[in-house]
Design a protein around this motif. Sequence first.
Motif, PDB file in Angstrom:
ATOM      1  N   TYR A   7       0.861  -1.189   0.000  1.00 39.55           N
ATOM      2  CA  TYR A   7       0.000   0.000   0.000  1.00 39.55           C
ATOM      3  C   TYR A   7       0.894   1.234   0.000  1.00 39.55           C
ATOM      4  O   TYR A   7       1.801   1.367   0.841  1.00 39.55           O
ATOM      5  CB  TYR A   7      -0.912   0.044   1.219  1.00 39.55           C
ATOM      6  N   THR A  54     -10.465   7.615   6.471  1.00 35.50           N
ATOM      7  CA  THR A  54     -10.533   6.609   5.407  1.00 35.50           C
ATOM      8  C   THR A  54     -11.500   7.030   4.311  1.00 35.50           C
ATOM      9  O   THR A  54     -11.589   6.377   3.273  1.00 35.50           O
ATOM     10  CB  THR A  54     -10.984   5.254   5.984  1.00 35.50           C
ATOM     11  N   TYR A  60      -7.308   2.272  -0.179  1.00 35.41           N
ATOM     12  CA  TYR A  60      -7.204   1.827   1.213  1.00 35.41           C
ATOM     13  C   TYR A  60      -8.429   1.025   1.614  1.00 35.41           C
ATOM     14  O   TYR A  60      -8.321  -0.039   2.239  1.00 35.41           O
ATOM     15  CB  TYR A  60      -7.037   3.025   2.145  1.00 35.41           C
ATOM     16  N   TYR A  64      -8.663  -2.749   2.904  1.00 34.81           N
ATOM     17  CA  TYR A  64      -9.331  -3.105   4.167  1.00 34.81           C
ATOM     18  C   TYR A  64     -10.357  -4.215   3.942  1.00 34.81           C
ATOM     19  O   TYR A  64     -10.467  -5.151   4.733  1.00 34.81           O
ATOM     20  CB  TYR A  64     -10.000  -1.865   4.737  1.00 34.81           C
ATOM     21  N   ILE A  77       4.139  -1.757   3.812  1.00 38.40           N
ATOM     22  CA  ILE A  77       3.961  -0.306   3.715  1.00 38.40           C
ATOM     23  C   ILE A  77       5.291   0.360   4.060  1.00 38.40           C
ATOM     24  O   ILE A  77       6.141  -0.236   4.732  1.00 38.40           O
ATOM     25  CB  ILE A  77       2.860   0.213   4.657  1.00 38.40           C
ATOM     26  N   ARG A  82       1.797   6.088   6.408  1.00 42.98           N
ATOM     27  CA  ARG A  82       1.195   5.863   5.082  1.00 42.98           C
ATOM     28  C   ARG A  82      -0.180   5.227   5.237  1.00 42.98           C
ATOM     29  O   ARG A  82      -1.059   5.412   4.409  1.00 42.98           O
ATOM     30  CB  ARG A  82       2.070   4.934   4.232  1.00 42.98           C
ATOM     31  N   LEU A  83      -0.348   4.454   6.311  1.00 39.41           N
ATOM     32  CA  LEU A  83      -1.573   3.686   6.504  1.00 39.41           C
ATOM     33  C   LEU A  83      -2.660   4.517   7.179  1.00 39.41           C
ATOM     34  O   LEU A  83      -3.750   4.704   6.643  1.00 39.41           O
ATOM     35  CB  LEU A  83      -1.264   2.449   7.354  1.00 39.41           C
ATOM     36  N   ASN A  84      -2.359   5.052   8.360  1.00 36.56           N
ATOM     37  CA  ASN A  84      -3.354   5.800   9.127  1.00 36.56           C
ATOM     38  C   ASN A  84      -2.691   6.849  10.005  1.00 36.56           C
ATOM     39  O   ASN A  84      -1.618   6.615  10.560  1.00 36.56           O
ATOM     40  CB  ASN A  84      -4.159   4.867  10.056  1.00 36.56           C
ATOM     41  N   TYR A  90      -6.575   3.056  12.807  1.00 38.76           N
ATOM     42  CA  TYR A  90      -5.414   2.171  12.953  1.00 38.76           C
ATOM     43  C   TYR A  90      -5.788   0.878  13.667  1.00 38.76           C
ATOM     44  O   TYR A  90      -5.474  -0.227  13.200  1.00 38.76           O
ATOM     45  CB  TYR A  90      -4.308   2.898  13.718  1.00 38.76           C
ATOM     46  N   LEU A 104       1.726  -7.673   8.495  1.00 39.08           N
ATOM     47  CA  LEU A 104       2.023  -6.312   8.041  1.00 39.08           C
ATOM     48  C   LEU A 104       3.510  -6.052   8.212  1.00 39.08           C
ATOM     49  O   LEU A 104       4.052  -6.149   9.321  1.00 39.08           O
ATOM     50  CB  LEU A 104       1.209  -5.297   8.845  1.00 39.08           C
TER      51      LEU A 104
END
Length: 518
Positions: A7, A54, A60, A64, A77, A82-84, A90, A104
Amino acid sequence: MHNVVYYARVSTDEQGQLNAIENQINMLEGFINKNMEWEMVGKYIDRGKSATSTKGRIEYNQLYSDLETNKFDIIIIKDLSRLNRNPLDYYKFIDRLVKNNKRLFLYTDNKFYESDDSLINGIKAILAGEYSRDISKKVNAGIRQKQKDGIPMTNGSTWGYDQKRGSKKLTINEEEAEIVKQIFDWYCEGKGFRIIYKLLEDKNIRNSNGKPFAMTTLKRIIRNEKYKGILICNKKHKDFDTKEIYDNPENEWIIHKTIIPSIISDEIWDKANEILSTKKRKNTVLDKEVITGYFSGTQLYSGKIICGQCGRTFWHTIISGKSNWQCKEYRNFGSKKENKDHGCWNIKLHTDELNKMVKQTIYNFVINKDSVMKKVMNGLKCSLLDNNDMKRYDKSKNEIEKLNNRKERLIDMMADELISKQEYINKKKSIDEQIEKFKTEIKSINQIKENIKSKTERLNGLEHILNIGLKSYEGVTDEMIKESLDKVVVISENQYNIYIYGFRYEANTNSPFVPTTR
C-alpha cells in the motif's frame, strides 16, 4: 512462497514533491522482488489522499475489504503514517489484519508488526493525528488570511473567469463570459433551466469537462455573486474530525465588493435571482421550500417507480398544487423527438391514482393470502438445497484443503532445490486455478443459502402483512406499502406493472382497480 501486496499513499501536500509516489512505489516493489519467498500479487495506491480519515481513500478501503479474502498473505507499507493517522482507524485495521491471519511489514522499521507493537504504534498514530490537526489549523489560518486579503481561491473552473496558477486575481474569459451573459439573459426572459439546457446543447456549448451543463450548474451560475463582482468568503467550513462541510453564519462571512471584475450588471443579477426566488414554493409534504422543477426529496415511492419506456426512475414534483410523478428523462429533456438521443414519451403519474392502484393491489394480495402463501412456499421449496448440493459443498471444501497442502509441499521442494522458482510458480499457478474453481462452486452454493435465508426472513414480514384484517383498500397504510411494494413499472401513462413481494400484477387507470396476478 507468500503472496504479497503493498500500500502506497501520498497526501495532497506531498503530491508537489518530485516523484513522491513513484519513489515510494519503486522502493516497495524493489524490496518485494528481492525476497525470493515473496511474490507480488497486487498493489493499492492512493494519490493525493490524507491519512486522517478513510473517507475517499478508494484503494485503502479496498485493501481493508480484501483483508477478509485469500488474495494475499502479507502487506508491506513504507511506515505507519502511510496507513493511518487516526488511532481508531489504525486499531480497526490491525484488528481485521490479526483476525484474518495476515501480516504487516513496515519497510522503514525493517520488521513485521507484532502484537507487542500495538501500544507504541497506537501512540504513533495519535501523534500523527495531532500533527495533522496542527497542520490543518495552520492551513486554515493561512486560508482565512487570504480571504481577508481578498485573494480569490478557486479550482480554476469558475465559468467566465481565468485564474493563472499562483495568481491573486481573477480575469475575465471573454468567450465564456458571453455564455454567462446569455444564460442570465435567457433566464430573465422567462426561460427555465430545462429550456436553457436545450439551447446550450443545440449550440454545442459544453462545460470545462466537455460535458453538457447540468441544470443544477445553471442554477448555481444564477446564484453566484461573483458574476456581479462580489467575492464572499468563509461561507462554509470543514470539520477536521467528521470531515463534513458545514455552513457558517452570515456574520462570519468575509465580503469584498471591488476585488473581482463583474460580468453581469447588478440589475440583471438581481432580476434573475428575484425570478429564481419567486419559483420557491412550500412543499406541504416535506414542510420545506424547494425550487420548482427540482427533485423535492424522499417520498413514499422514491426510487420505486421505474419508466417502462426508457428505464429511468420517476421523480416527484408539484404541478398546479397537486402531487405528481414524472419520468426523470422527460423532466430533463421533455418529450422524445425523432432522431434525438434524449427525451421520453412517458410523462406523468398522479399520486392519488398511484396510491389507489398500489393500495388496491396490496388489498387483493392480502385477501388472496391462501394462494399467495402456497406460491411463496413453492418458490422457497424450489430454492432449497438438496443432498447433492451438500455433497458438492463438502467435496469442494476437502479438495481445497488438499490443494493447499500440495502448495505447502511445493515450498519445501523449492527450499530443498528439488524444483526451481519458475517451476514452483507454474505449479502453484495451476493449483491456484483449481482452488478458484472449487471456491466458485462453494460461492454458488453459499449464494443459494443466502437466497433461502433472505426469502425466509422476508417471509416473516409477509406473514405480518397477510395477517392484517383489511375491509377495503383504503385500510392499507404507508408502512404496509413500504414493507411490501418492490417497484412500480410505468408501461404507459395509464398502464402499470406493480410488484408486491416479487409477484407481478397488472393495473390500468381505465378499468376497475382489480390487478391480475402474473
